[in-house]
Design a protein around this motif. Structure first.
Motif, short mmCIF file in Angstrom:
data_model
loop_
_atom_site.label_atom_id
_atom_site.label_comp_id
_atom_site.label_asym_id
_atom_site.label_seq_id
_atom_site.Cartn_x
_atom_site.Cartn_y
_atom_site.Cartn_z
N ARG A 542 43.94 44.55 62.88
CA ARG A 542 44.09 43.83 64.15
C ARG A 542 44.09 42.32 63.90
NH1 ARG A 542 41.84 46.45 69.03
NH2 ARG A 542 41.23 44.33 69.65
N SER A 543 44.78 41.60 64.75
CA SER A 543 44.81 40.14 64.61
C SER A 543 43.46 39.50 64.93
CB SER A 543 45.90 39.55 65.53
OG SER A 543 45.63 39.89 66.88
N ASP A 544 42.61 40.23 65.71
CA ASP A 544 41.31 39.66 66.09
C ASP A 544 40.15 40.34 65.36
OD1 ASP A 544 40.84 41.44 69.28
OD2 ASP A 544 41.55 42.10 67.31
N THR A 545 40.43 40.95 64.20
CA THR A 545 39.38 41.64 63.45
C THR A 545 38.23 40.70 63.10
OG1 THR A 545 41.02 43.14 62.49
CG2 THR A 545 38.90 43.01 61.38
N GLU A 546 38.55 39.47 62.75
CA GLU A 546 37.53 38.50 62.38
C GLU A 546 36.54 38.26 63.52
OE1 GLU A 546 39.18 34.97 60.83
OE2 GLU A 546 37.24 34.04 60.40
N ILE A 547 37.02 38.36 64.77
CA ILE A 547 36.18 38.12 65.95
C ILE A 547 35.48 39.41 66.37
CG2 ILE A 547 36.20 37.41 68.37
CD1 ILE A 547 38.72 35.75 67.69
N LYS A 548 36.23 40.51 66.45
CA LYS A 548 35.67 41.77 66.93
C LYS A 548 34.76 42.44 65.90
CE LYS A 548 38.07 42.12 70.87
NZ LYS A 548 37.42 42.17 72.21
N LEU A 549 35.15 42.35 64.62
CA LEU A 549 34.40 43.04 63.55
C LEU A 549 34.04 42.05 62.45
CD1 LEU A 549 36.84 46.09 63.30
CD2 LEU A 549 34.65 46.10 64.49
N PRO A 550 33.17 41.09 62.74
CA PRO A 550 32.91 40.01 61.77
C PRO A 550 32.29 40.49 60.46
CG PRO A 550 31.36 39.93 63.62
CD PRO A 550 32.41 40.90 64.00
N ARG A 551 31.29 41.38 60.51
CA ARG A 551 30.63 41.85 59.27
C ARG A 551 31.60 42.69 58.45
NH1 ARG A 551 25.17 44.65 59.14
NH2 ARG A 551 25.16 43.71 57.06
N THR A 552 32.34 43.56 59.13
CA THR A 552 33.33 44.40 58.43
C THR A 552 34.39 43.53 57.77
OG1 THR A 552 33.00 46.21 60.00
CG2 THR A 552 35.06 46.21 58.75
N ASN A 553 34.88 42.54 58.50
CA ASN A 553 35.92 41.67 57.97
C ASN A 553 35.43 40.89 56.76
OD1 ASN A 553 38.69 40.53 58.50
ND2 ASN A 553 37.50 38.64 58.51
N GLN A 554 34.19 40.39 56.82
CA GLN A 554 33.62 39.64 55.69
C GLN A 554 33.47 40.53 54.46
OE1 GLN A 554 29.89 37.73 56.54
NE2 GLN A 554 29.60 36.99 54.47
N LEU A 555 32.99 41.78 54.69
CA LEU A 555 32.83 42.71 53.58
C LEU A 555 34.18 43.02 52.93
CD1 LEU A 555 31.11 44.66 51.89
CD2 LEU A 555 31.42 46.38 53.69
N LEU A 556 35.20 43.24 53.74
CA LEU A 556 36.53 43.52 53.20
C LEU A 556 37.06 42.35 52.39
CD1 LEU A 556 38.15 45.32 56.26
CD2 LEU A 556 37.65 46.33 54.05
N ASN A 557 36.83 41.13 52.87
CA ASN A 557 37.27 39.94 52.12
C ASN A 557 36.59 39.86 50.76
OD1 ASN A 557 38.97 39.14 54.17
ND2 ASN A 557 37.48 37.79 55.13
N GLU A 558 35.35 40.38 50.69
CA GLU A 558 34.59 40.30 49.44
C GLU A 558 35.00 41.39 48.44
OE1 GLU A 558 30.48 38.62 51.56
OE2 GLU A 558 30.55 40.63 50.70
N ILE A 559 35.35 42.57 48.94
CA ILE A 559 35.56 43.70 48.01
C ILE A 559 37.02 44.02 47.73
CG2 ILE A 559 33.38 44.74 48.73
CD1 ILE A 559 34.99 46.82 50.29
N THR A 560 37.95 43.57 48.57
CA THR A 560 39.36 43.89 48.29
C THR A 560 39.85 43.14 47.07
OG1 THR A 560 40.00 42.22 49.93
CG2 THR A 560 39.96 44.51 50.64
N GLU A 561 40.80 43.75 46.37
CA GLU A 561 41.24 43.25 45.07
C GLU A 561 42.70 42.81 45.09
OE1 GLU A 561 40.40 46.96 43.05
OE2 GLU A 561 38.88 45.95 41.85
N SER A 562 42.96 41.71 44.39
CA SER A 562 44.34 41.36 44.09
C SER A 562 44.80 42.26 42.94
CB SER A 562 44.45 39.89 43.67
OG SER A 562 43.74 39.69 42.44
N VAL A 563 46.10 42.23 42.62
CA VAL A 563 46.60 43.03 41.50
C VAL A 563 45.89 42.64 40.21
CG1 VAL A 563 48.62 43.56 40.09
CG2 VAL A 563 48.86 43.40 42.58
N GLN A 564 45.71 41.33 40.01
CA GLN A 564 45.05 40.86 38.79
C GLN A 564 43.59 41.30 38.74
OE1 GLN A 564 43.79 36.55 37.49
NE2 GLN A 564 45.99 36.79 37.10
N ASP A 565 42.89 41.25 39.88
CA ASP A 565 41.49 41.71 39.94
C ASP A 565 41.41 43.18 39.53
OD1 ASP A 565 40.64 39.25 40.86
OD2 ASP A 565 40.77 39.83 42.97
N PHE A 566 42.34 43.98 40.06
CA PHE A 566 42.31 45.41 39.77
C PHE A 566 42.60 45.66 38.29
CE2 PHE A 566 42.68 49.80 39.96
CZ PHE A 566 43.93 50.23 39.55
N GLN A 567 43.59 44.95 37.73
CA GLN A 567 43.91 45.13 36.32
C GLN A 567 42.72 44.76 35.45
OE1 GLN A 567 47.40 42.68 36.03
NE2 GLN A 567 48.80 44.39 36.37
#
Length: 620
Positions: A542-567
């Motif tokens: 959602r475009s408003d995930t940062e507002i509606k789901l702040p903790r979830t959004n912050q956690l996703l920003n911390e754990i999601t990987e770029s291609v280089q991170d995954f490699q």
């Protein structure tokens, strides 16, 4: 007829030695001057041609050299037949065995070599390191079958290029058996060199080819292999629900997998998109394709031979039928009696199965099934059937409440209520009734129903009495509008408890993230992957995930990987495993096992070397 004489002496084949090679050694050690005498002793015939890769008259040969041998053991362990066997049909396999028992005529045709041969070798090949080991262990070198395979230029054991023996097969006699002579072999130890993009792939293919030689010749056939390909292509969304390969997408992905010029070197480039070997290899129709090209496809699928052969054959998104009937009113509930399945796809390309039972129930389930429990899952019921409707009235007439009936049959209270009021009856019963009569009937019925819900808005009435409301809206709109409540001013209200939802998603994602990090075969952790796995993708993008789901959004920003991170994470996992094995290795081995392109590996190589130094220094 004289008694058959069994040989009292034979040069037993060494591990992975060709029958051809052991016969050459036998001729040398027997002291026979004339090769025809050797052929007479082994085959009871003086006119048996020398077949380097296969052989002929194996029934007689096995009888002559002793009870420890059989046609199958010679073919399985001392010819290159296992290189071809898994990729030809059962019929062709039977033909091949029949031909090696006879004179061998037509054997190459049965294997598809006549039309499908590529990268042909015009001599005998050897690995100098293998030859040195053979001399040390047995006192002589011999012809290894894995070094003679078409398309294979490296020794899978020592990762060095094979060398051509001095004697040229093209000039040899039809009846000549060549024995390796160490005096004319180049037995120098090759210098260790850093492997390039080409050689890394070639070595991997050589290892896979050797694995293939160890597979029993009767364990697999083309019929099995094609279904394994289907299962893997379906995982990668490279095959449709109707089992049509997405050819353009496959061709593009396949070509990108290999270094530039590699497929051309091995006569396996994809030129014509409508007709080529890659289309043939993935087709269910019986057609022979060279085993080296099968190795290329398995390499593209990022597997080796052992892991590929362990893949379960494709059974479609819902497995093989029959499937269970999920009609709780039927006496065959949850028994596998449903034989009719129609599969379509939704707008996202996912399969949607429509299961029809003889009891009249038609239920729909969005697939694919991932666990055994999924077989008992229903997305929605399309048609309930007469037996189900009869059971409703039977239970209700026996004194059960609407709630009790709904619970017993596994549906909502509204569905039972509507069926008992007669709204759910078949349309066929109304076919003989005129529109005017239906309008009159539905007006009366609608007014009676409205009295039960005097405070309901028009939207609620439309939802509760959908069939009647829709009919009147279409055929008697003016009357309907005059009798339903006036439109109410919409008062915006908070529909969801976003804070509770945020906490729920946060905890579920934390648990999933931990599980993903512990996978033996790592997957890249992305917002989309997590959303699909937890079936909450729409909320996470959602475009408003940062507002509606702040903790979830912050956690996703911390754990999601770029291609280089995954490699990097994948390489760290491989590096840790290599360290546990306590064997010396170079950083290039991590790149090869991780399947990272050299250009991308440069970007993480320094970080991996720093990590390796910390591990060796005892600092984690």
């Amino acid at each position: 007829m004289g008694e058959i004489e069994i040989l009292t002496f034979f040069t037993d084949p060494y591990k992975d030695e060709l029958v051809y090679s052991s016969i050459a050694r036998y001729h040398f050690y027997s002291g026979n001057i004339n090769l025809k005498d050797t052929l007479e002793e082994l085959f009871r015939s003086r006119n048996v041609g020398a077949s380097v890769l296969f052989g002929s008259r194996f029934t007689i040969l096995a009888e002559q050299i002793g009870r420890n041998y059989s046609v199958e053991s010679l073919l399985n362990n001392h010819t290159i037949y296992p290189y071809y066997a898994p990729f030809i049909s059962v019929q062709r396999q039977q033909e091949a065995i029949s031909k090696v028992n006879g004179k061998g005529n037509g054997l190459y045709w049965s294997l598809g070599m006549a039309s499908g041969g590529i990268c042909r070798k015009d001599g005998l090949y050897y690995c100098s390191l293998c030859a040195n080991e053979d001399i040390e262990k047995y006192g002589e070198p011999y012809i290894h079958r894995e070094h003679q395979l078409q398309g294979i230029e490296y020794c899978g054991h020592h990762e060095t290029q094979v060398k051509k023996y001095a004697n040229d097969l093209r000039t040899a006699s039809t009846f000549e058996y060549i024995r390796f002579n160490k005096k004319i072999m180049d037995l120098s130890i090759p210098q260790r060199v850093e492997h390039n993009e080409f050689s890394m792939v070639e070595i991997k293919l050589a290892k896979m080819a050797y694995q293939l030689l160890q597979v029993p010749i009767d364990k697999f056939s083309r019929e099995h292999i094609v279904l394994k390909y289907r299962a893997l292509l379906r995982e990668r969304n490279l095959i449709t629900l109707e089992n049509y390969v997405r050819k353009v997408k496959l061709h593009r992905a396949f070509s990108i997998k290999f270094p530039k010029g590699f497929l051309e070197k091995y006569e396996s480039s994809i030129i014509n998109e409508s007709s080529n070997w890659l289309n043939m290899i993935t087709s269910i129709k019986s057609s022979n394709v060279h085993p080296f090209r099968h190795l290329l496809l398995i390499f593209f699928l990022e597997l080796d031979i052992d892991s590929f052969l362990d893949i379960e054959p494709d059974q479609g998104p819902y497995g093989l039928g029959p499937w269970p009937c999920l009609n709780k009113a039927a006496n065959h509930f949850e028994r596998n009696v449903v034989n009719k399945l129609v599969i379509k796809s939704d707008r996202t390309g996912q399969p949607v199965g429509e299961f029809s039972c003889s009891c009249g129930l038609i239920y729909v389930r969005k697939g694919p099934d991932k666990t055994a429990n999924d077989k008992c899952r229903i997305s929605y019921i399309k048609v309930y059937g007469e037996s189900w409707l009869a059971e409703i009235h039977k239970l209700h007439n026996n004194g059960l409440s609407i709630n009790a009936v709904a619970k017993q049959l596994g549906v909502s209270r509204d569905i039972i209520s509507r069926q008992l009021r007669g709204i759910g009856k078949s349309k066929d019963k109304n076919k003989s009734v005129s529109k005017e009569e239906l309008i009159k009937k539905y007006r009366k019925k609608f007014l009676e129903d409205m009295k039960q819900f005097p405070n309901s808005y028009r939207t609620e009435l439309g939802r509760k009495f959908n069939k009647i409301y829709s009919f009147l809206f279409k055929n008697d709109r003016e009357w309907l509008i005059g009798h339903i409540p006036k439109k109410q001013k919409v008062i915006s209200c908070k529909r969801f408890d976003w804070k509770a939802r945020d906490e729920d998603y946060y905890e579920r994602i934390k648990v999933l993230h931990k599980d993903l990090l512990e996978l033996d075969k790592p997957v890249r952790i992305t917002r989309t992957f997590i959303g699909k796995r937890l079936e909450i993708l729409n909320s996470l993008v959602r475009s408003d995930t940062e507002i509606k789901l702040p903790r979830t959004n912050q956690l996703l920003n911390e754990i999601t990987e770029s291609v280089q991170d995954f490699q990097y994470r994948r390489c760290i996992k491989i590096l840790d495993k290599l360290l546990e094995e306590d064997e010396p290795f170079g950083i290039w081995k991590v790149q090869k096992k991780g399947g990272v392109h050299p250009r991308h590996f440069i970007e993480i190589k320094t970080k991996l070397e720093e990590y390796l130094e910390r591990k060796k220094g005892g600092n984690n």
